[in-house]
Design a protein around this motif. Structure first.
Motif, mmCIF file in Angstrom:
data_model
loop_
_atom_site.group_PDB
_atom_site.id
_atom_site.type_symbol
_atom_site.label_atom_id
_atom_site.label_comp_id
_atom_site.label_asym_id
_atom_site.label_seq_id
_atom_site.Cartn_x
_atom_site.Cartn_y
_atom_site.Cartn_z
ATOM 1 N N UNK A 98 1.081 -16.772 40.722
ATOM 2 C CA UNK A 98 1.896 -16.128 40.437
ATOM 3 C C UNK A 98 1.347 -14.621 40.192
ATOM 4 N N UNK A 99 0.385 -14.724 39.568
ATOM 5 C CA UNK A 99 -0.293 -13.524 38.927
ATOM 6 C C UNK A 99 -0.931 -12.790 40.065
ATOM 7 N N UNK A 100 -0.931 -13.313 41.431
ATOM 8 C CA UNK A 100 -1.552 -12.591 42.372
ATOM 9 C C UNK A 100 -0.680 -12.346 43.523
ATOM 10 N N UNK A 101 0.571 -13.006 43.450
ATOM 11 C CA UNK A 101 1.726 -12.841 44.483
ATOM 12 C C UNK A 101 2.879 -11.967 44.160
ATOM 13 N N UNK A 102 3.671 -11.587 45.212
ATOM 14 C CA UNK A 102 4.831 -11.039 44.971
ATOM 15 C C UNK A 102 5.876 -12.018 44.726
ATOM 16 N N UNK A 103 7.023 -11.597 43.958
ATOM 17 C CA UNK A 103 8.201 -12.563 43.911
ATOM 18 C C UNK A 103 8.869 -12.866 45.078
ATOM 19 N N UNK A 105 11.773 -14.864 47.882
ATOM 20 C CA UNK A 105 13.200 -15.306 47.903
ATOM 21 C C UNK A 105 13.143 -16.572 47.456
ATOM 22 N N UNK A 106 14.536 -17.107 47.463
ATOM 23 C CA UNK A 106 14.705 -18.520 46.984
ATOM 24 C C UNK A 106 14.032 -19.514 47.872
ATOM 25 N N UNK A 107 14.200 -19.283 49.391
ATOM 26 C CA UNK A 107 13.734 -20.180 50.148
ATOM 27 C C UNK A 107 12.024 -20.230 50.062
ATOM 28 N N UNK A 108 11.721 -18.783 50.019
ATOM 29 C CA UNK A 108 10.037 -18.766 49.399
ATOM 30 C C UNK A 108 9.771 -19.433 48.373
ATOM 31 N N UNK A 109 10.513 -19.405 47.378
ATOM 32 C CA UNK A 109 10.115 -19.925 46.058
ATOM 33 C C UNK A 109 10.094 -21.537 46.229
ATOM 34 N N UNK A 110 10.999 -21.974 46.992
ATOM 35 C CA UNK A 110 11.109 -23.715 46.994
ATOM 36 C C UNK A 110 9.895 -24.096 47.680
ATOM 37 N N UNK A 111 9.528 -23.412 48.633
ATOM 38 C CA UNK A 111 8.254 -23.620 49.315
ATOM 39 C C UNK A 111 7.037 -23.550 48.442
ATOM 40 N N UNK A 112 7.020 -22.433 47.772
ATOM 41 C CA UNK A 112 5.775 -21.925 46.821
ATOM 42 C C UNK A 112 5.603 -23.199 45.897
ATOM 43 N N UNK A 113 6.749 -23.757 45.205
ATOM 44 C CA UNK A 113 6.721 -24.650 44.217
ATOM 45 C C UNK A 113 6.784 -26.384 44.817
ATOM 46 N N UNK A 114 6.564 -26.387 46.070
ATOM 47 C CA UNK A 114 6.550 -27.763 46.592
ATOM 48 C C UNK A 114 5.471 -28.454 46.261
ATOM 49 N N UNK A 115 4.285 -28.217 46.013
ATOM 50 C CA UNK A 115 3.161 -29.014 45.354
ATOM 51 C C UNK A 115 3.495 -29.581 44.021
ATOM 52 N N UNK A 116 4.278 -28.882 43.154
ATOM 53 C CA UNK A 116 4.917 -29.352 42.004
ATOM 54 C C UNK A 116 5.983 -30.283 42.132
ATOM 55 N N UNK A 117 6.870 -30.106 42.976
ATOM 56 C CA UNK A 117 7.813 -31.197 43.393
ATOM 57 C C UNK A 117 7.407 -32.334 44.038
ATOM 58 N N UNK A 118 6.331 -32.384 44.595
ATOM 59 C CA UNK A 118 5.639 -33.553 45.260
ATOM 60 C C UNK A 118 5.047 -34.372 44.036
ATOM 61 N N UNK A 119 4.429 -33.840 43.098
ATOM 62 C CA UNK A 119 3.659 -34.565 42.149
ATOM 63 C C UNK A 119 4.878 -35.138 41.254
ATOM 64 N N UNK A 120 5.920 -34.530 40.827
ATOM 65 C CA UNK A 120 7.044 -35.109 40.299
ATOM 66 C C UNK A 120 7.899 -36.105 40.892
ATOM 67 N N UNK A 215 5.763 -16.600 28.263
ATOM 68 C CA UNK A 215 6.767 -16.661 29.342
ATOM 69 C C UNK A 215 8.008 -16.721 28.974
ATOM 70 N N UNK A 216 8.490 -16.272 27.753
ATOM 71 C CA UNK A 216 10.071 -16.273 27.474
ATOM 72 C C UNK A 216 11.094 -15.702 28.274
ATOM 73 N N UNK A 217 10.870 -14.956 29.376
ATOM 74 C CA UNK A 217 11.688 -14.513 30.316
ATOM 75 C C UNK A 217 11.308 -14.991 31.634
ATOM 76 N N UNK A 218 10.446 -16.135 31.710
ATOM 77 C CA UNK A 218 10.090 -16.549 33.111
ATOM 78 C C UNK A 218 8.652 -15.945 33.280
ATOM 79 N N UNK A 219 8.304 -16.531 34.631
ATOM 80 C CA UNK A 219 6.979 -16.173 35.252
ATOM 81 C C UNK A 219 7.085 -14.699 35.649
ATOM 82 N N UNK A 220 5.827 -14.076 35.336
ATOM 83 C CA UNK A 220 5.830 -12.459 35.910
ATOM 84 C C UNK A 220 4.906 -12.409 37.062
ATOM 85 N N UNK A 221 5.627 -12.009 38.108
ATOM 86 C CA UNK A 221 4.953 -11.843 39.536
ATOM 87 C C UNK A 221 4.343 -10.607 39.532
ATOM 88 N N UNK A 222 3.427 -10.430 40.630
ATOM 89 C CA UNK A 222 2.658 -9.440 40.683
ATOM 90 C C UNK A 222 3.422 -8.581 41.996
#
Length: 478
Positions: A98-103, A105-120, A215-222
């Motif tokens: 996240x510190x290296x990436x731009x924010x 959209x919602x579809x891209x965010x779902x794909x970005x977080x897919x590794x975490x979803x697979x573990x859960x 991160x009280x207001x959420x992750x900070x994108x670059x």
């Protein structure tokens, strides 16, 4: 703390020197653009960020404590704890990206977080199938991982609570099962108690305080970083997956017979009945074949028939499942069977909650409501925050209720088996019981463990000085 920071920085420099010696050619221009080897510099800089170093401390201390307790237990408890550790490690990798990436959209965010979803999902899979002896451990660990979804917070309009509140709310459902572990093994096995305490401290205060600090207001994108990308799905040039079947394949027209053919079939049946061709081959029932005249049948009911009739379940589903807000004032939760993830989140102090005819389910009420009633439920669990008037339990069997806030009154009527968990803010709750048995109240102790108190169900009534004095019966062992 300063020595640890220096060691981490020295390790990062060592890794950078290794990249440079391998021909990476780490060169940074004045404008901040990276060369081919600059990717390693970017990753190392993000990994040495104070927020990432603090996350490393969270993993080494809190996750390490849970793993240490799980290793003493072994089996499924160790397996699910390893998945928890994997989920936290995956989230750390995402925070670095996240510190290296731009924010996105919602579809891209779902794909970005897919590794975490697979573990859960791996943790969720362990709670399915035949229930094991460690079901409460598995469920507590699996439900707790929903707290890691704070990383998906993108703003107040994203439909999520603020990150800190999300971590706290997510733990509430997991705590329901975590408390069961504490109660079950409190006087049996200290390793299980240690595991449950370590799991709770991983989130409260562990993850909550970490999010609050960084991160009280959420992750900070670059904003000047590279576009966020989903994990690779296959080698370059791989063919795209086949398209989904057309809607006509699932249309109802192809599966339903035409009305004309249906009418023809029914007409043929009636014609055969009227002509007698269907009944012509049937045998005639004689007097000795009738039940009332058979010698092998008597009016007495056999033991097998009694057992068969008595084995039928006492609970029957009387209607369709329901979870809805009626007239804006009353939440109706009815006929829910085997549902462990029922949640009422959008509620206020003017609304009431009525739970009826539910079995083997868990309901979480997030927020303050006016009144809560549980009626004719079996093996039902309810977790609520605050109630203005009263919490009522009527005609129930084996229910568990956890109050995380305050409740002026708890009423238990005609109920067999009730486990009530009170928080520190609800110790002044007035508990009223009538025609009920096996009522146990759990209160927090000074050492953080739950202390169990059994409410009396037998009383002595003694006529003294013109009136009856009632006192509970006390039993003393030899």
């Amino acid at each position: 703390m300063e020595e640890d920071l220096i060691k981490r920085l020295e390790a990062a420099v060592t890794r950078l020197e290794g990249i440079s010696s391998n021909g990476g050619g780490v060169i940074l221009s004045r404008g901040g653009d990276f060369s081919a080897g600059g990717v390693g510099t970017d990753v190392a800089a993000a990994a040495s960020d104070p927020s990432i170093l603090a996350y490393d401390d969270l993993i080494s201390q809190c996750v390490g404590r849970a793993l240490g307790a799980a290793e003493k237990i072994g089996g499924p408890v160790l397996d699910v704890t390893k998945i928890v550790a994997e989920a936290f490690a995956t989230q750390k990798d995402l925070l670095v990206k996240i510190k290296q990436s731009q924010k996105p959209d919602m579809a891209g965010l779902a794909g970005f977080l897919k590794p975490l979803s697979e573990v859960t999902m791996k943790a969720d899979a362990m709670t399915g199938g035949k229930r094991s002896d460690f079901f409460n451990h598995l469920k507590a660990a699996s439900d707790s991982l929903s707290a890691l979804a704070w990383i998906a917070f993108t703003g107040k309009d994203c439909g999520m609570s603020m990150p800190i509140a999300h971590v706290e709310e997510s733990w509430q459902m997991a705590e329901f099962y975590n408390n069961k572990v504490l109660v079950e093994y409190r006087n049996k096995d200290a390793d299980h108690v240690e595991w449950a305490k370590a799991l709770k401290e991983l989130y409260l205060p562990g993850l909550r305080d970490y999010v609050k600090s960084h991160y009280p207001l959420g992750p900070v994108w670059n904003a000047s970083g590279k576009p966020a990308s989903a994990p690779a799905k296959g080698p370059p040039g791989a063919p795209a997956p086949p398209p989904a079947p057309s809607a006509s394949l699932f249309s109802s027209e192809s599966s339903k017979p035409s009305s004309s053919s249906n009418q023809k079939g029914m007409s043929a049946v009636f014609q055969q009945l009227s002509s007698g061709s269907v009944t012509s081959g049937l045998r005639k029932v004689t007097d000795d074949m009738k039940t009332k005249n058979r010698a092998d049948r008597s009016g007495a009911v056999s033991a097998v028939e009694k057992e068969t009739r008595s084995s039928k379940p006492a609970f029957s589903k009387t209607g369709p499942p329901k979870l809805e807000l009626q007239m804006g004032r009353k939440w109706a939760v009815e006929n829910q069977i085997g549902k462990k993830d029922l949640v009422i989140s959008d509620c206020d102090a003017k609304q009431s909650v009525y739970v009826f005819g539910c079995k083997d389910s868990v309901l979480q009420i997030q927020g303050k409501v006016n009144n809560i009633t549980i009626d004719k439920c079996t093996k039902m669990g309810v977790v609520f925050t605050d109630v203005v008037a009263a919490f009522e339990i009527v005609n129930c069997t084996n229910v568990e209720v956890q109050c995380q806030g305050s409740a002026p009154t708890v009423s238990v009527d005609n109920t067999t088996g009730c486990q009530l968990y009170l928080s520190k803010d609800s110790l002044e709750t007035a508990i009223t019981t009538a025609k009920s048995s096996e009522i146990n109240v759990m209160v927090p102790g000074t050492d953080g463990d739950w202390v169990e108190h059994a409410l009396p169900q037998q009383y002595n009534h003694l006529f003294t000085e013109g009136k009856f004095e009632t006192t509970p019966v006390s039993h003393s062992g030899a």
